[in-house]
Design an enzyme around this catalytic site. Structure first.
Site, PDB file in Angstrom:
ATOM      1  N   TYR A  50       0.548  -1.118  -0.106  1.00  0.00           N
ATOM      2  CA  TYR A  50      -0.384  -0.201  -0.193  1.00  0.00           C
ATOM      3  C   TYR A  50       1.176   1.402   0.127  1.00  0.00           C
ATOM      4  CZ  TYR A  50      -2.868   3.735   1.316  1.00  0.00           C
ATOM      5  OH  TYR A  50      -3.279   5.141   2.011  1.00  0.00           O
ATOM      6  N   LYS A  54       0.949   4.240  -2.936  1.00  0.00           N
ATOM      7  CA  LYS A  54       0.637   5.309  -2.785  1.00  0.00           C
ATOM      8  C   LYS A  54       2.020   6.336  -2.953  1.00  0.00           C
ATOM      9  CE  LYS A  54      -2.401   7.155  -1.202  1.00  0.00           C
ATOM     10  NZ  LYS A  54      -3.462   7.604  -2.095  1.00  0.00           N
TER      11      LYS A  54
END
Length: 213
Positions: A50, A54
């Site tokens: 994750y 990002k």
């Protein structure tokens, strides 16, 4: 999705006449675990897929601003909580506490987060979407104070008047140990500062859940 969805927006924006400002939502997770306050020059060491996704979207946002002159600003919010939030640690603890169920803490609970109340973070998003000084900038928004997860559980218990137990589960894979924001750039550029303390914010959040269950 974090990367491809962001790129889809950027590609579409290239063909929109009169585009004024685009806000790319990054994350404090791009930095990984820190030892002290994190400013925007802190190395990116994401510890999870994750966080890596990002970080990739964050750097593509910069590249599209730099290459195509799209009016992109990059907001890097630290953990946000408050009314209408239904997942993550604070709403999870509040729900369990009000139901009298055990509050489940992963690992020791010594891991800490910089938690920002939603009202303060919304002000940050509005700034990044309207202030021309934000274009081409990546800016952290947080409180400058971190709190341990175990202490959040204790505060939720206290302020909700709950008799729930606090129980510990095995640590989560790749969990960041500490996140602490240096919001000096937000203050310098825009005069932004947080206004809601963690104690006030948790109380507001509990009241909202009680009135909207």
């Amino acid at each position: 999705t974090n990367l491809d969805g962001t790129l889809n927006v950027f590609h579409a924006a290239k063909y929109i006449d009169g585009m004024e400002q685009i806000v790319a939502t990054s994350s404090s997770e791009i930095y990984g675990t820190c030892t002290g306050p994190i400013n925007e020059d802190h190395p990116m060491n994401p510890s999870s897929p994750y966080g890596a996704s990002k970080a990739a979207a964050d750097r593509f946002a910069f590249a599209y601003w730099n290459t195509y002159k799209l009016p992109i600003s990059i907001i890097r919010p630290f953990n946000t909580y408050g009314p209408r939030h239904t997942y993550d640690v604070i709403p999870k603890f509040i729900k369990l506490a009000l139901e009298g169920q055990p509050l489940t803490v992963y690992g020791t609970g010594e891991q800490s987060r910089d938690l920002t109340f939603v009202d303060d973070m919304v002000r940050g998003f509005i700034i990044m979407g309207t202030d021309k000084k934000a274009v081409g900038q990546a800016v952290n928004f947080g409180t400058g104070v971190d709190i341990k997860i175990i202490d959040i559980a204790k505060k939720v218990k206290e302020y909700s008047g709950s008799n729930s137990e606090i129980v510990h589960l095995p640590p989560r894979t790749s969990e960041v140990g500490k996140l602490l924001c240096d919001y000096g750039k937000a203050k310098e550029l825009f005069g932004w500062e947080p206004t809601v303390s963690i104690d006030e914010g948790i109380k507001k959040n509990i009241e909202w859940v009680k009135n909207n269950a």
